[in-house]
Structures are given as C-alpha cells and as structure tokens.
Design a protein around this motif. Sequence first.
Motif, short mmCIF file in Angstrom:
data_model
loop_
_atom_site.label_atom_id
_atom_site.label_comp_id
_atom_site.label_asym_id
_atom_site.label_seq_id
_atom_site.Cartn_x
_atom_site.Cartn_y
_atom_site.Cartn_z
N TRP A 291 -15.27 15.73 13.78
CA TRP A 291 -16.34 16.37 12.99
C TRP A 291 -15.78 17.35 11.96
CZ3 TRP A 291 -20.91 15.33 11.52
CH2 TRP A 291 -21.76 16.31 11.01
N THR A 292 -14.88 18.25 12.38
CA THR A 292 -14.24 19.15 11.41
C THR A 292 -13.32 18.35 10.49
OG1 THR A 292 -12.57 19.62 13.09
CG2 THR A 292 -14.34 21.21 12.86
N ASP A 293 -12.71 17.29 11.04
CA ASP A 293 -11.74 16.50 10.27
C ASP A 293 -12.39 15.69 9.16
OD1 ASP A 293 -9.55 17.13 12.24
OD2 ASP A 293 -10.92 16.04 13.54
N ARG A 294 -13.69 15.40 9.29
CA ARG A 294 -14.36 14.59 8.27
C ARG A 294 -14.30 15.30 6.92
NH1 ARG A 294 -18.41 17.98 9.27
NH2 ARG A 294 -20.22 17.99 7.87
N LEU A 295 -14.33 16.64 6.94
CA LEU A 295 -14.23 17.42 5.71
C LEU A 295 -12.77 17.67 5.34
CD1 LEU A 295 -17.10 20.01 6.33
CD2 LEU A 295 -17.20 17.85 5.08
N ASP A 296 -11.93 17.95 6.34
CA ASP A 296 -10.50 18.18 6.07
C ASP A 296 -9.89 16.98 5.35
OD1 ASP A 296 -10.73 20.56 7.42
OD2 ASP A 296 -9.78 19.85 9.26
N ASN A 297 -10.24 15.79 5.81
CA ASN A 297 -9.61 14.58 5.26
C ASN A 297 -10.07 14.25 3.84
OD1 ASN A 297 -7.89 13.96 7.45
ND2 ASN A 297 -9.63 13.14 8.59
N ARG A 298 -11.15 14.87 3.40
CA ARG A 298 -11.54 14.71 2.00
C ARG A 298 -10.51 15.38 1.08
NH1 ARG A 298 -17.90 15.81 1.29
NH2 ARG A 298 -17.32 15.20 -0.82
N LEU A 299 -9.81 16.39 1.62
CA LEU A 299 -8.74 17.03 0.85
C LEU A 299 -7.62 16.03 0.59
CD1 LEU A 299 -8.54 20.45 2.74
CD2 LEU A 299 -9.60 20.01 0.51
N TRP A 300 -7.36 15.17 1.58
CA TRP A 300 -6.31 14.15 1.39
C TRP A 300 -6.76 13.08 0.40
CZ3 TRP A 300 -2.11 16.21 2.53
CH2 TRP A 300 -1.92 16.96 3.69
N LEU A 301 -8.06 12.77 0.39
CA LEU A 301 -8.58 11.85 -0.63
C LEU A 301 -8.37 12.44 -2.02
CD1 LEU A 301 -11.94 10.61 0.95
CD2 LEU A 301 -9.72 9.43 0.93
N TYR B 223 0.83 -1.21 0.00
CA TYR B 223 0.00 0.00 0.00
C TYR B 223 0.86 1.26 0.00
CZ TYR B 223 -4.36 -2.46 1.19
OH TYR B 223 -5.46 -3.27 1.18
N HIS B 224 0.40 2.27 -0.76
CA HIS B 224 0.85 3.63 -0.51
C HIS B 224 0.15 4.08 0.77
CE1 HIS B 224 2.63 4.50 -4.52
NE2 HIS B 224 1.77 3.57 -4.92
N VAL B 225 0.87 4.80 1.63
CA VAL B 225 0.30 5.21 2.92
C VAL B 225 0.36 6.73 3.05
CG1 VAL B 225 0.37 4.93 5.42
CG2 VAL B 225 1.17 3.07 3.95
N LEU B 226 -0.78 7.34 3.34
CA LEU B 226 -0.81 8.78 3.59
C LEU B 226 -1.26 8.98 5.04
CD1 LEU B 226 -2.13 11.49 1.13
CD2 LEU B 226 -2.22 11.78 3.61
N VAL B 227 -0.38 9.63 5.84
CA VAL B 227 -0.64 9.81 7.27
C VAL B 227 -0.64 11.30 7.60
CG1 VAL B 227 -0.07 8.95 9.57
CG2 VAL B 227 0.80 7.74 7.57
N PRO B 228 -1.82 11.90 7.83
CA PRO B 228 -1.86 13.32 8.14
C PRO B 228 -1.85 13.61 9.64
CG PRO B 228 -4.07 12.54 7.68
CD PRO B 228 -3.15 11.34 7.55
N ASP B 229 -1.41 14.82 9.98
CA ASP B 229 -1.72 15.40 11.29
C ASP B 229 -3.05 16.13 11.11
OD1 ASP B 229 0.45 14.76 12.98
OD2 ASP B 229 1.70 16.27 12.03
N MET B 230 -4.07 15.73 11.87
CA MET B 230 -5.35 16.41 11.73
C MET B 230 -5.27 17.79 12.38
SD MET B 230 -8.23 13.43 11.77
CE MET B 230 -7.83 12.50 13.25
N ARG B 231 -6.23 18.64 12.08
CA ARG B 231 -6.11 20.05 12.48
C ARG B 231 -5.87 20.20 13.98
NH1 ARG B 231 -10.82 23.97 11.30
NH2 ARG B 231 -10.74 23.05 9.23
N CYS B 232 -5.00 21.16 14.30
CA CYS B 232 -4.63 21.48 15.69
C CYS B 232 -3.83 20.34 16.33
CB CYS B 232 -5.88 21.79 16.51
SG CYS B 232 -5.55 22.86 17.92
N SER B 233 -3.24 19.47 15.53
CA SER B 233 -2.44 18.36 16.06
C SER B 233 -1.13 18.28 15.28
CB SER B 233 -3.19 17.03 15.92
OG SER B 233 -4.40 17.07 16.64
#
Length: 232
Positions: free
Chosen positions: A164-174, A142-152
């Motif tokens: 809840w805020t991250d559900r939309l932020d992580n669509r940017l990574w998709l 697998y290619h692996v993408l590991v983000p720091d979610m907001r404020c982390s």
Amino acid sequence: MKKLKHLFLSHKKLSQSLLILLLILFSIYWIICYFLVSLALVPSFMEKTDVFETVTNTSMEALVQTDDIRNNRSRSIDETNEWLANVSAEKLSVTTEDGYRLKAVSFAPEEDSSRWVLLLHGYTGWKEELYPIACQYARRGYHVLVPDMRCSGESEGDFIGMGWTDRLDNRLWLSEILSRDEHAQIVIHGQSMGAACALMMAGEELPAQVRAIVSDCAYTDAYRMFAKQMAD
C-alpha cells in the motif's frame, strides 16, 4: 444517610476499580497488538527473534521441490551469475515524500531500446531475489529497474507496507525511468506482495507509458494475509 453514603462510596470504589481494570486490560491488549504488528511488519524487530528465519523457512518448505524444478533453478542461477558478471548496472536512489531513502539497481540490455520493466519483490524480500527474472527481461531487450521497497534490503523505512505504501513509492521509480526515456514502454512486474503492489498501482493514475502489469501470485486479501503472518 450513612447507608446511602456508604453505598455511594462503595459504588465509587467499584467504578474506580473497574476503570483501572479496563485500563490494565487495554494496556495489555495494546502491548500484544504492538508486539504482533512489529513481528509481522518490522524487519529489524523480526530479526531480534526467530520470526524472520521461520517465515523464510516455512515459505521455502511450502514450495514444490521436484528434481526438474531444482535443476531449472540451478541452471537459472548459473545463467544469472554469468549475466551479472558482464551486464552494465547502475545504482539509483530516490527520496519519498516522508523522507525515506529508497535504493534500486538499473540494468541495461545489450542493445539500447525503449522497453523497460519495473520489478517488485515480495514480503520480507529484496531486489536480488528478482535478478533471475531481470536477466530474462534484459536478454529480451529490456532495461530493468529493480528496487528494494521501503524497509527492505538497502531501502529505509519503519515498517513493511504490504504494497500500500509502496504503490506511491514506486511511482518515483516510474518518474526516474521517464526522466531517462520519455518514450519508454513500461511493464510493471510484481511477485507476491510486489504483485499486490503492482495491482494497487493499476488503481492509481499512471503515466501513459505504462503498457502492461504482471501480477505473479499476489495475495487476495490483506487482512487474511496479515493475520496469517502474525499467526506464523
């Protein structure tokens, strides 16, 4: 008339006193709520107290710590460090609609494939915590993408969104994954708060390339979870 006037003035003073008292009580209530919310959701505020360390230590103490678990963890850390020393990694960043800069790291497998996994960390966590899991996915192609979610971690933000805020932020990574591989087959794998976020994402309109979601120990109720963190 004088008695009526006196009663009226007394009543007026009493009403004003009650109003002032209510305003004082509301101000105290607002300050307490602000303080508790900041302790639970704002890492920069948590770090000024012992809360961040206390939450971390409490979480660690709650884990089962048998010899076999310790040995497995030690072995996993050694494998991960060996993998990190040789793996091809790339730092990525995206900007949210409300202007926060989010950071992530992408790891490539030894042989190229269209399999991808988006790994989401937990409450007060950061991307590096999930590197042992990233290692296992990468070794399975697998290619692996590991983000720091907001404020982390390295990502900007004002408060932890409990997923809840991250559900939309992580669509940017998709979108970032699909910009690199439109035929990607994507797994969203979250742990703790990240698992709750993964389930929240499942309720959104996701790209057809998302093929599976892994929820590793998500919380069941945000209000009870939030209340527990404030109590801790």
